[in-house]
Write a protein that holds these residues in place. Structure first.
Motif, PDB file in Angstrom:
ATOM      1  N   LEU A  37      63.502  29.977  83.766  1.00  0.00           N
ATOM      2  CA  LEU A  37      62.060  30.201  83.611  1.00  0.00           C
ATOM      3  C   LEU A  37      61.749  31.685  83.411  1.00  0.00           C
ATOM      4  N   ASP A  38      62.560  32.556  83.998  1.00  0.00           N
ATOM      5  CA  ASP A  38      62.366  33.990  83.809  1.00  0.00           C
ATOM      6  C   ASP A  38      62.668  34.389  82.370  1.00  0.00           C
ATOM      7  N   ASP A  39      63.629  33.722  81.747  1.00  0.00           N
ATOM      8  CA  ASP A  39      63.988  34.015  80.356  1.00  0.00           C
ATOM      9  C   ASP A  39      63.074  33.320  79.351  1.00  0.00           C
ATOM     10  N   HIS A  40      62.344  32.270  79.742  1.00  0.00           N
ATOM     11  CA  HIS A  40      61.492  31.495  78.840  1.00  0.00           C
ATOM     12  C   HIS A  40      60.073  31.420  79.416  1.00  0.00           C
ATOM     13  N   PRO A  41      59.251  32.448  79.209  1.00  0.00           N
ATOM     14  CA  PRO A  41      57.904  32.470  79.800  1.00  0.00           C
ATOM     15  C   PRO A  41      56.977  31.371  79.273  1.00  0.00           C
ATOM     16  N   PHE A  42      57.169  30.912  78.022  1.00  0.00           N
ATOM     17  CA  PHE A  42      56.324  29.834  77.502  1.00  0.00           C
ATOM     18  C   PHE A  42      56.558  28.552  78.285  1.00  0.00           C
ATOM     19  N   ALA A  44      57.663  28.411  81.367  1.00  0.00           N
ATOM     20  CA  ALA A  44      57.128  28.642  82.711  1.00  0.00           C
ATOM     21  C   ALA A  44      55.617  28.463  82.736  1.00  0.00           C
ATOM     22  N   LEU A  45      54.925  28.969  81.717  1.00  0.00           N
ATOM     23  CA  LEU A  45      53.473  28.813  81.644  1.00  0.00           C
ATOM     24  C   LEU A  45      53.095  27.352  81.462  1.00  0.00           C
ATOM     25  N   SER A  46      53.828  26.637  80.617  1.00  0.00           N
ATOM     26  CA  SER A  46      53.563  25.211  80.413  1.00  0.00           C
ATOM     27  C   SER A  46      53.767  24.436  81.710  1.00  0.00           C
ATOM     28  N   LEU A  47      54.841  24.742  82.423  1.00  0.00           N
ATOM     29  CA  LEU A  47      55.132  24.074  83.686  1.00  0.00           C
ATOM     30  C   LEU A  47      54.059  24.373  84.723  1.00  0.00           C
ATOM     31  N   LEU A  48      53.606  25.614  84.789  1.00  0.00           N
ATOM     32  CA  LEU A  48      52.561  25.986  85.733  1.00  0.00           C
ATOM     33  C   LEU A  48      51.259  25.254  85.432  1.00  0.00           C
ATOM     34  N   ILE A  49      50.862  25.201  84.164  1.00  0.00           N
ATOM     35  CA  ILE A  49      49.624  24.503  83.781  1.00  0.00           C
ATOM     36  C   ILE A  49      49.751  23.013  84.065  1.00  0.00           C
ATOM     37  N   PHE A  50      50.912  22.430  83.759  1.00  0.00           N
ATOM     38  CA  PHE A  50      51.120  21.009  84.018  1.00  0.00           C
ATOM     39  C   PHE A  50      51.035  20.706  85.508  1.00  0.00           C
ATOM     40  N   MET A  51      51.680  21.536  86.344  1.00  0.00           N
ATOM     41  CA  MET A  51      51.662  21.283  87.790  1.00  0.00           C
ATOM     42  C   MET A  51      50.255  21.443  88.363  1.00  0.00           C
ATOM     43  N   ALA A  52      49.529  22.445  87.910  1.00  0.00           N
ATOM     44  CA  ALA A  52      48.181  22.657  88.412  1.00  0.00           C
ATOM     45  C   ALA A  52      47.249  21.526  87.985  1.00  0.00           C
ATOM     46  N   ALA A  53      47.395  21.072  86.745  1.00  0.00           N
ATOM     47  CA  ALA A  53      46.509  20.022  86.242  1.00  0.00           C
ATOM     48  C   ALA A  53      46.864  18.650  86.798  1.00  0.00           C
ATOM     49  N   SER A  54      48.121  18.427  87.178  1.00  0.00           N
ATOM     50  CA  SER A  54      48.526  17.099  87.647  1.00  0.00           C
ATOM     51  C   SER A  54      48.397  16.923  89.154  1.00  0.00           C
ATOM     52  N   ALA A  55      47.999  17.947  89.881  1.00  0.00           N
ATOM     53  CA  ALA A  55      47.908  17.841  91.342  1.00  0.00           C
ATOM     54  C   ALA A  55      46.850  16.812  91.769  1.00  0.00           C
ATOM     55  N   ILE A  56      45.698  16.817  91.142  1.00  0.00           N
ATOM     56  CA  ILE A  56      44.622  15.896  91.537  1.00  0.00           C
ATOM     57  C   ILE A  56      44.961  14.445  91.191  1.00  0.00           C
ATOM     58  N   PRO A  57      45.447  14.126  89.985  1.00  0.00           N
ATOM     59  CA  PRO A  57      45.818  12.728  89.725  1.00  0.00           C
ATOM     60  C   PRO A  57      46.923  12.216  90.636  1.00  0.00           C
ATOM     61  N   VAL A  58      47.885  13.057  90.967  1.00  0.00           N
ATOM     62  CA  VAL A  58      48.953  12.635  91.881  1.00  0.00           C
ATOM     63  C   VAL A  58      48.379  12.388  93.275  1.00  0.00           C
ATOM     64  N   ALA A  59      47.456  13.235  93.722  1.00  0.00           N
ATOM     65  CA  ALA A  59      46.828  13.029  95.029  1.00  0.00           C
ATOM     66  C   ALA A  59      46.036  11.719  95.049  1.00  0.00           C
ATOM     67  N   PHE A  60      45.288  11.450  93.986  1.00  0.00           N
ATOM     68  CA  PHE A  60      44.555  10.179  93.915  1.00  0.00           C
ATOM     69  C   PHE A  60      45.510   8.994  93.921  1.00  0.00           C
ATOM     70  N   PHE A  61      46.632   9.121  93.221  1.00  0.00           N
ATOM     71  CA  PHE A  61      47.617   8.050  93.199  1.00  0.00           C
ATOM     72  C   PHE A  61      48.183   7.807  94.598  1.00  0.00           C
ATOM     73  N   LEU A  62      48.500   8.880  95.327  1.00  0.00           N
ATOM     74  CA  LEU A  62      49.045   8.708  96.677  1.00  0.00           C
ATOM     75  C   LEU A  62      48.018   8.099  97.633  1.00  0.00           C
ATOM     76  N   VAL A  63      46.755   8.486  97.502  1.00  0.00           N
ATOM     77  CA  VAL A  63      45.700   7.869  98.321  1.00  0.00           C
ATOM     78  C   VAL A  63      45.575   6.396  97.965  1.00  0.00           C
ATOM     79  N   PHE A  64      45.656   6.099  96.683  1.00  0.00           N
ATOM     80  CA  PHE A  64      45.567   4.710  96.249  1.00  0.00           C
ATOM     81  C   PHE A  64      46.738   3.893  96.791  1.00  0.00           C
ATOM     82  N   VAL A  65      47.950   4.462  96.753  1.00  0.00           N
ATOM     83  CA  VAL A  65      49.124   3.761  97.290  1.00  0.00           C
ATOM     84  C   VAL A  65      48.963   3.518  98.787  1.00  0.00           C
TER      85      VAL A  65
END
Length: 157
Positions: A37-42, A44-65
């Motif tokens: 990730l240090d050698d490939h910043p794009f 790393a940025l994609s992974l960071l945006i994906f993790m930040a954006a997917s936190a709420i749907p995953v939380a809703f899924f866990l509450v639903f489960v």
């Protein structure tokens, strides 16, 4: 720089020093994934945006489960399996869309960054004359700019 900017820069540097000295961060950055990730910043940025954006749907899924598990304890086992399957497919679709969205946002941000830095690198300085701009000689510095006018005057004497 103004006093406020220096103070803000000092606080920012101390916060970064705290993060970089954390043992978990050091261990992660020394791993193979950290080096990648240090050698490939794009990526790393994609992974960071994906993790930040997917936190709420995953939380809703866990509450639903959890809610469907409680319902299953009451006696609706078959319905729970179907609903978890349905919500799992829905989560898969949402996370796939968020993944594509994070790649698109990262791409746009990377293109904007590269475009702006390239534009700023080729931007002529305001002290150039029209003749220097027309000749293109203003883009290549002939002498480094003097920082202190007094030292330049003393050297010429």
């Amino acid at each position: 720089m103004s006093k406020e900017m220096k103070e803000l820069q000092k606080r920012w540097n101390s916060m970064l020093e705290t993060v970089h000295s954390n043992s978990h961060v050091v261990a992660f950055m020394n791993s193979r994934v950290g080096h990648y990730l240090d050698d490939h910043p794009f990526v790393a940025l994609s992974l960071l945006i994906f993790m930040a954006a997917s936190a709420i749907p995953v939380a809703f899924f866990l509450v639903f489960v959890a809610a469907t598990t409680v319902t299953a304890c009451i006696g609706v086992i078959f319905m729970e399996g179907f609903l978890i399957l349905l919500s799992g497919v829905t989560l898969l679709c949402v996370l796939g869309g968020l993944g594509m969205l994070s790649l698109a946002v990262s791409g746009v941000l990377s293109v904007c960054y590269l475009s702006l830095t390239t534009l700023l690198n080729h931007w002529p300085s305001p002290s150039m004359s029209k003749k220097e701009i027309a000749n293109g000689s203003g883009f290549l510095p002939s002498d480094p700019p003097a920082l202190d006018q007094d030292t330049t005057n003393k050297k010429s004497e």
